[in-house]
Design an enzyme around this catalytic site. Structure first.
Site, short mmCIF file in Angstrom:
data_model
loop_
_atom_site.label_atom_id
_atom_site.label_comp_id
_atom_site.label_asym_id
_atom_site.label_seq_id
_atom_site.Cartn_x
_atom_site.Cartn_y
_atom_site.Cartn_z
CB CYS A 468 38.61 33.29 37.63
SG CYS A 468 38.58 31.79 36.65
CD GLU A 502 36.43 35.70 44.54
OE1 GLU A 502 35.25 35.36 44.59
OE2 GLU A 502 36.89 36.52 43.71
#
Length: 604
Positions: A468, A502
């Site tokens: 993140c 990701e």
């Protein structure tokens, strides 16, 4: 002994039935009164049939009930307390012999429910509530038989079932206590033109400087346009592989039309438009959308309006499904240091904090508070001036701290809750122990202020170097996002791994990564002096995943397939454009690998 029992229905105007006298009245008056206020219930009919089978008296009374409409009458409190009430001659006798009462007196709940379902009479009281138990009991007889109590219990059951609330005519999800926050709006209409009411700014026609009728007209034109496009696509379904075919004549005409429309602008002078804009701003302030005319072409403005309507329709669907709560339990703004930031998304803060609408946060320890007074007292006692953890990078005023989610759990949880206010796809808030957080700060004489951060799994099976990533809104569009991305790839180079973020990436995250990969490839091609180039070599030198390299080359139209081989085209125009931007940007917002003091962790 015959006992008078309460009537099971009310008068047609919603008021209670009037009291009656036990004296015999003439037939014309009784017929008129009976036709107006009487009703034969199924329970009394079954009891009358049982009495008809048992005795000739029951047969005669049953015959009388077939000829006339009878019902039992209600007994008022005045009659209960005063004079005794005698049954009228036209009433059906409820008193039977003991054996017959035991045989016929039981009525199932199913029969009572069927009676209530067929009963379409209005409520028995003006307020629609059930009568009290005191008024349902006949006090005129000291010895109330089992049959009479059973009949009264059945009457009570019927009244409770008959008082079901009627279905509401308006939409069940509409709460008419809610109002649109736009001043002067009556919550009528919707920006999409498909709903009768709205409760948020996103669907307010007045906020968007429109009326409800104008929104309906625009909605009909959009629907017509969609139908035309659907019809056109259905006619072109016989085209087998449209991906590699040249555009048809219709598409070329439409492209020329769009180009011509974008060239045209409103002929209103710029000075007059600015005056109109200033007047609108002074009159309404931030309670209305700014005037958008003459900012761009009419075609692009219409595209923007369509996007607004579509987004408003999506929000309305989420609200009807209960996923969006129209601003309740959503933090609107946060006070963070010397900034007051507007939030973008909902974050799962505790309910007592979320319903306040505004939170006050310490910019160093990230604790959240309810008021300015609490924040001021906290700042007087807070000893934190930088994030917890190890400082692994410092150059000028920029520093990066490595924070372990297991060692500093509360800080990392608060950081995740803060990030969710500005990230839509983030789902991790409290399970922070398997992650490392790299927090970038900018230092001054008061402390190290939070610029952004990215998190990373301690043991990633797919070699993700970012889980993140966030840049605080007050530091956006200043180059800090690329610095965070570059720092993540610098760590991957030290670990001698090939990294990748990701998935799925947020919209802003995808834009940032695309821009970074483009800069990396153009820098590599600018410095490359050989004749043959390899995707694997680029990946090993830059630590960028080969899949990301290929997708970036395709987006730049630098990857071609010719004579059975994939060729990378060195487009000098793109390289020169990148070089000029790089010179203007300078080297102030770049990561210096020599300033990194870090060894890779050996797992957990």
């Amino acid at each position: 002994r015959d006992v008078g029992v309460r009537n099971a229905c009310s008068s047609s105007d919603g008021t209670e039935d009037s009291d009656f006298s036990a004296d015999h009245t003439d037939s014309s008056e009784s017929d008129t009164h009976a036709a107006k206020n009487t009703r034969l219930t199924r329970s009394s009919l079954r009891l009358s049939q049982s009495s008809q089978d048992s005795s000739p008296v029951g047969n005669s009374s049953a015959l009388a009930s077939d000829e006339m409409n009878f019902s039992t009458r209600r007994v008022t409190r005045s009659q209960q307390q005063g004079e005794p009430v005698a049954a009228r001659k036209s009433e059906i006798p409820l008193r039977q012999s003991g054996s017959e009462a035991e045989r016929h007196g039981e009525v199932s709940d199913r029969d009572a429910k069927q009676v209530a379902d067929q009963d379409e009479s209005p409520p028995r009281t003006p307020t629609g509530n059930a009568h009290s138990s005191e008024s349902d009991i006949d006090m005129s007889s000291p010895n109330v038989s089992h049959d009479e109590s059973l009949a009264k219990e059945l009457s009570l059951r019927e009244s409770s079932l008959a008082h079901r609330p009627k279905r509401r005519r308006f939409h069940e999800s509409y709460n008419f206590n809610m109002k649109c926050p736009t001043p002067g709006c009556n919550s009528m209409g919707h920006l999409t033109g498909k709903h009768e009411r709205h409760f948020s700014i996103s669907g307010c026609p007045l906020y968007h400087n429109l009326s409800a009728d104008e929104c309906k007209v625009k909605a009909s034109s959009r629907d017509k346009h969609v139908e035309e496009r659907t019809l056109t696509h259905s006619q072109e379904e016989n085209r087998h592989s449209t991906r590699h075919q040249a555009p048809v004549e219709r598409q070329l005409r439409y492209k020329e039309k769009v180009t011509e429309m974008r060239r045209k602008r409103n002929s209103t002078p710029v000075k007059e438009h600015k005056e109109k804009y200033v007047e609108h701003r002074q009159a309404h302030g931030s309670s209305r959308e700014p005037l958008l005319e003459n900012i761009t072409s009419d075609y692009d403005l219409e595209l923007f309006r369509k996007a607004q309507a579509r987004a408003s329709d999506d929000l309305e669907k989420l609200r009807l499904q209960g996923q969006v709560t129209e601003g309740s339990n959503m933090i609107k703004t946060i006070v963070f240091g010397r900034y007051e930031l507007d939030t973008w998304y909902h974050s799962p803060y505790p309910e007592e904090y979320a319903r306040l609408g505004r939170l006050y946060m310490c910019e160093f320890c990230l604790k959240y508070m309810k008021s300015q007074t609490i924040l001021r007292r906290h700042m007087a006692k807070c000893v934190w001036k930088h994030p917890p953890g190890d400082e692994i990078y410092r150059k000028t005023a920029i520093s990066v701290f490595e924070v372990d989610g297991k060692k500093n759990k509360i800080y990392c949880q608060n950081l995740c809750l803060l990030a969710k206010l500005f990230l839509d796809h983030k789902t991790l808030y409290y399970d922070v122990e398997p992650f490392l957080f790299y927090v970038m700060t900018e230092a001054d004489n008061t402390g190290c202020h939070l610029v952004g951060y990215f998190s990373k799994e301690k043991n990633s099976f797919l070699n993700y170097n970012v889980s993140c990533i966030l840049t605080m809104p007050q530091y956006m569009r200043q180059g800090y996002g690329k610095m965070l991305i570059d720092f993540s790839y610098l760590l991957s180079k030290v670990e001698e791994k090939v990294g990748s973020p990701e998935r799925p990436l947020s919209d802003l995250g995808l834009i940032s990564y695309r821009s970074y990969w483009k800069d990396v490839l153009l820098r590599y091609l600018h410095n490359f002096q050989g004749k043959e180039i390899s995707i694997k070599e680029i990946s090993q030198e830059t630590a960028v995943n080969p899949v990301d390299i290929v997708s970036t080359l395709q987006s730049l139209q630098m990857l071609k397939y010719w004579k059975g081989k994939h060729l990378v085209l060195k487009r000098q125009d793109l390289i020169d454009e990148w070089r000029s931007k790089e010179l203007k940007r300078g080297s102030s917002k770049t990561i210096d690998p020599t300033a990194l003091k870090w060894t890779p962790p050996k797992g957990t």
